[in-house]
Every structure is written in C-alpha cells, then in structure tokens.
Design an enzyme around this catalytic site. Structure first.
Site, PDB file in Angstrom:
ATOM      1  N   THR A  92       0.853  -1.194   0.000  1.00 47.35           N
ATOM      2  CA  THR A  92       0.000   0.000   0.000  1.00 47.35           C
ATOM      3  C   THR A  92       0.888   1.242   0.000  1.00 47.35           C
ATOM      4  OG1 THR A  92      -1.579  -1.271   1.279  1.00 47.35           O
ATOM      5  CG2 THR A  92      -1.975   1.090   1.130  1.00 47.35           C
ATOM      6  N   LYS A 120       7.872  12.805  21.303  1.00 42.44           N
ATOM      7  CA  LYS A 120       8.044  13.826  22.351  1.00 42.44           C
ATOM      8  C   LYS A 120       6.702  14.178  22.989  1.00 42.44           C
ATOM      9  CE  LYS A 120      11.261  16.131  19.269  1.00 42.44           C
ATOM     10  NZ  LYS A 120      11.391  17.394  18.538  1.00 42.44           N
ATOM     11  N   ARG A 141      -1.994   5.358   7.249  1.00 37.41           N
ATOM     12  CA  ARG A 141      -2.338   4.023   7.764  1.00 37.41           C
ATOM     13  C   ARG A 141      -2.052   4.020   9.256  1.00 37.41           C
ATOM     14  NH1 ARG A 141      -0.670  -1.938   5.700  1.00 37.41           N
ATOM     15  NH2 ARG A 141      -2.270  -1.353   4.219  1.00 37.41           N
ATOM     16  N   HIS A 174     -10.256  -0.666   4.849  1.00 36.39           N
ATOM     17  CA  HIS A 174      -9.107  -0.508   3.950  1.00 36.39           C
ATOM     18  C   HIS A 174      -9.718  -0.174   2.579  1.00 36.39           C
ATOM     19  CE1 HIS A 174      -5.232  -0.821   2.225  1.00 36.39           C
ATOM     20  NE2 HIS A 174      -4.837  -1.991   2.691  1.00 36.39           N
TER      21      HIS A 174
HETATM   22  N1  ASP Z   1      -2.286  -5.884   3.780  1.00 35.92           N
HETATM   23  C1  ASP Z   1      -3.651  -6.042   4.168  1.00 35.92           C
HETATM   24  C2  ASP Z   1      -3.988  -5.093   5.300  1.00 35.92           C
HETATM   25  O1  ASP Z   1      -3.163  -4.252   5.642  1.00 35.92           O
HETATM   26  C3  ASP Z   1      -3.958  -7.471   4.506  1.00 35.92           C
HETATM   27  C4  ASP Z   1      -3.055  -8.072   5.542  1.00 35.92           C
HETATM   28  O2  ASP Z   1      -2.191  -7.409   6.094  1.00 35.92           O
HETATM   29  O3  ASP Z   1      -3.238  -9.267   5.772  1.00 35.92           O
HETATM   30  O4  ASP Z   1      -5.071  -5.144   5.799  1.00 35.92           O
HETATM   31  N1   CP Z   2      -2.559  -5.348   0.872  1.00 36.89           N
HETATM   32  C1   CP Z   2      -1.905  -4.528   1.731  1.00 36.89           C
HETATM   33  O1   CP Z   2      -2.461  -3.605   2.324  1.00 36.89           O
HETATM   34  O2   CP Z   2      -0.571  -4.796   1.809  1.00 36.89           O
HETATM   35  P1   CP Z   2       0.457  -4.060   2.780  1.00 36.89           P
HETATM   36  O3   CP Z   2      -0.013  -4.326   4.183  1.00 36.89           O
HETATM   37  O4   CP Z   2       1.793  -4.672   2.464  1.00 36.89           O
HETATM   38  O5   CP Z   2       0.402  -2.597   2.475  1.00 36.89           O
END
Ligand code: ASP
Ligand code: CP
Length: 366
Positions: A92, A120, A141, A174
């Site tokens: 992502t 901090k 994220r 997501h």
């Molecule tokens: N990459 C996806 C997420 O961040 C799925 C996973 O981590 O399994 O939700």
């Molecule tokens: N699919 C996904 O969100 O992958 P990452 O967690 O690697 O970003």
C-alpha cells in the site's frame, strides 16, 4: 486547494459527526458527487467504481509509453503528498508512492513515530495539522480504527483542510484495497458480463481482516452476487458485516467446507491470519486453520475461469506452487493497486477529465 473542499464535514461538531451512521458519513463525504477525503468503502457506489476503473485503465495504457509517462508526470507536478504510515505496510505504501510518482507528485513520509515528534508527546491531531502545512494530501495508515475519520474532521476545522486518504485503519476499513480488488474483479470478469451474478468466497481470518470488510461493502453494489464466508469458527465474519449484507439484500452464507465450495465459485479471496490482533501472544496458533489453505490439488477442482485473489502479504494459506497458474491473479491484483490509486488521486485533484481526453485522443482508434 482553492477549487477543492470538504464542505460535507466542516459544518459539524465532532460528536455529531462521529455519531452518524456509516451511510450518513459516506453521503456527507460524497456531497459533491465525488470524493475529497477517502475514508470508507461505503463512499463508492457502482457508478463511481465504473468511473474509477475506467480511469485506472486509461492511466495504465497511457503509462506504457515514454510520451504518455511524460504527460501523466505533468498532471500534478505542483502537488505534494504526505505518507503517514505508522502501521507496517509494503504494497500500500509503495503503490501510493509509485502512483504519486506517475502523476509527478513529490512525497514526504513518516513511517515510525519513534522518529517524529510524536515520541516527544505531540498528538496525532497536531502531527496531521503539521503535515497539512507542507503537503496537499495526507495518505495514512494506522492501527487505530477510525483515526483517519478523526483526522479528516480535525483538518476540516483548520485553515488547510487537505484531503485524507485512509490506507488502512485498525480492523475496520481498507477502502483503497477494496477499490483495487473491485478493479481486479472487473478486469477478470470483463468478458463474462462483469461482477454481477458471480459467487465469491472469502477465506481465512474474516473476523479481523479489514480488506474483507471493505470489499464486502463494495460488492453490495452488484446484483445477484453471492458471498461465502469460510473460516474456522473463531475467525468467522462479524455479525455487523452479515447484518449490512442482509440489509443491502446481498445473498451470503457462513460455511466451513472450503474444499466442497471451490468448484462452485468464481473468485476465491484468501487472507492471512491477522495475529497482530491476538489478545494474548500465540492465541491464533491454537486455532486449527489447516482446512483453509489453498493447495495445488485445488487447481484441478476450480472452475477453469475462476480467479484466486489475496490482498497480500501471504504466509502459507496459498502454496507458492499455485503462483504459476493463470487463475492466480494476486500479483496482478497488487499491481492494479498502483493504477487505481493513481486514478483516485488524479480524480481528487480534478485531473481526471484531462487524462481521459488524452486517452481518447491516443487510444480510442487503437
Ligand atoms: N495488507 C492487508 C492489510 O493491511 C492485509 C493483511 O495485512 O493481511 O489489511
Ligand atoms: N494489501 C496490503 O495492504 O498490503 P500491505 O499491508 O503490504 O500494504
């Protein structure tokens, strides 16, 4: 930022905003008919999914040539994006980086609060306000559910209400993963009348997997689809998702017979055990997941035109020996993320019409 705004949120006090139902929030976020903040899968109706899919395809085609890349790179060369990823990510994060680079956007990042002034004692609110002083969009994220919503509201009350894109929040959402999943399904079924009437099986950790939750919402946009949720009992899909599907009139079944369902379905969406959410270390290892893994032998019983998907990363739920099969589309699915995210960003910044015009001029006759 002059022509862009988030009029939907800014008029509300936080308690009033946070208490809205998901549908009400989604309606507010789409008050202008298109997205500014991208926080929830529920913001996207079928028409928006078609529009973004077509835009992603246009960008994908244009990017094949040097001249096309030059054109795309000129689209948003005056913009800057902040990637605020305090929860681990590979694809992502990188696909958003690549999408920004395709569009000429410069990027900044915080990936670890140990290296930012949050260590901090600075709040996330103040951190995000700081990012908004320097950047034109914040892609974030976090392991905290709902944090992206909170940050969008905080900025809506500030002098720099830049868009927030939710790149994964807690266990709840997501949305951009769901967009790329839909785009992958659109492409996979483009010669089979699209996503309507398809049977889709979700497998793995459905209780804690946010990709399944967001994609399930988006699939309610299609008629006659049937969803199967297949997982060991402790990892089964939540009642909230089942209630949402019921209300939307989308058929679904909770099942435990993975092997028996494989020949029936058009798409198999595998997921990893999300053990980072275990209440005590090692709790997930006590769950028997052995019946919920995709092995080479399953290729023989799958439909010849079905697809195997996975948001990735994977562990052992899909054997690597399956990767060579043309029905294993998870690598393509991952690459689709770059095109869909470029489409989304170009749409937020209103460069979509120009990209589509370029596509029309250069590809409509080919
Ligand atoms: N990459 C996806 C997420 O961040 C799925 C996973 O981590 O399994 O939700
Ligand atoms: N699919 C996904 O969100 O992958 P990452 O967690 O690697 O970003």
């Amino acid at each position: 930022m002059s022509q862009l705004h988030d009029r939907g949120i800014s008029g509300l006090e936080w308690p009033a905003f946070v208490d809205l139902s998901i549908q009400e929030k989604a309606a507010l976020l789409m008050a202008e008919g298109r997205e500014f903040h991208v926080l929830l899968a529920q913001q996207f109706n079928r028409n928006r999914l078609e529009v973004l899919g077509n835009l992603a395809t246009a960008i994908r085609r244009i990017a094949k040539s040097e001249a096309g890349m030059k054109f795309l790179g000129s689209m948003l060369a005056h913009r800057r994006a902040m990637l605020y990823f305090t929860q681990p990510s590979t694809r992502t994060f990188l696909s958003f980086c690549a999408a920004c680079q395709i569009l000429g956007i410069q990027i900044g990042e915080v990936r670890d609060t140990a290296t930012s002034s949050e260590c901090k004692g600075e709040t996330q609110e103040d951190s995000v306000r700081t990012f908004s002083s320097y950047f034109d969009v914040i892609i974030m994220r976090s392991k905290i559910g709902g944090l992206a919503e909170r940050m969008a509201w905080v900025l809506s009350q500030s002098e720099r209400p830049v868009p927030i894109i939710n790149a994964g929040s807690g266990k709840d959402q997501h949305p951009t993963q769901a967009l790329l999943d839909i785009y992958t399904l659109q492409r996979s079924f483009e010669k089979r009348d699209g996503i309507d009437s398809k049977k889709i099986m979700f497998v793995g950790d459905l209780a804690r997997g946010r990709t399944v939750r967001s994609l399930s919402y988006l699939l309610t946009n299609y008629s006659n689809v049937k969803l199967y949720f297949v997982a060991p009992e402790p990892l089964q899909i939540g009642e909230d998702v089942l209630a949402m599907l019921k209300e939307a009139g989308t058929e679904c079944e909770v099942r435990y017979d993975f092997d028996a369902l494989i020949p029936e379905v058009d798409a198999i969406y595998m997921t990893r055990i999300q053990d980072e959410w275990d209440s005590e270390q090692g709790a997930s290892t006590k769950i028997d997941t052995s019946k919920y893994k995709f092995a080479v032998r399953h290729l023989d019983i799958m439909k010849p035109d079905a697809v195997i998907m996975h948001p990735l990363p994977r562990r052992d739920e899909i054997s690597t020996d399956v990767d060579h099969d043309p029905r294993a589309v998870y690598w393509r699915q991952m690459r689709n993320g770059m095109w869909v995210r470029a489409a989304l960003i170009s749409s937020i910044f209103r460069r979509d019409s120009e990209i589509l015009r370029y596509h029309e001029e250069h590809f409509s006759l080919s």
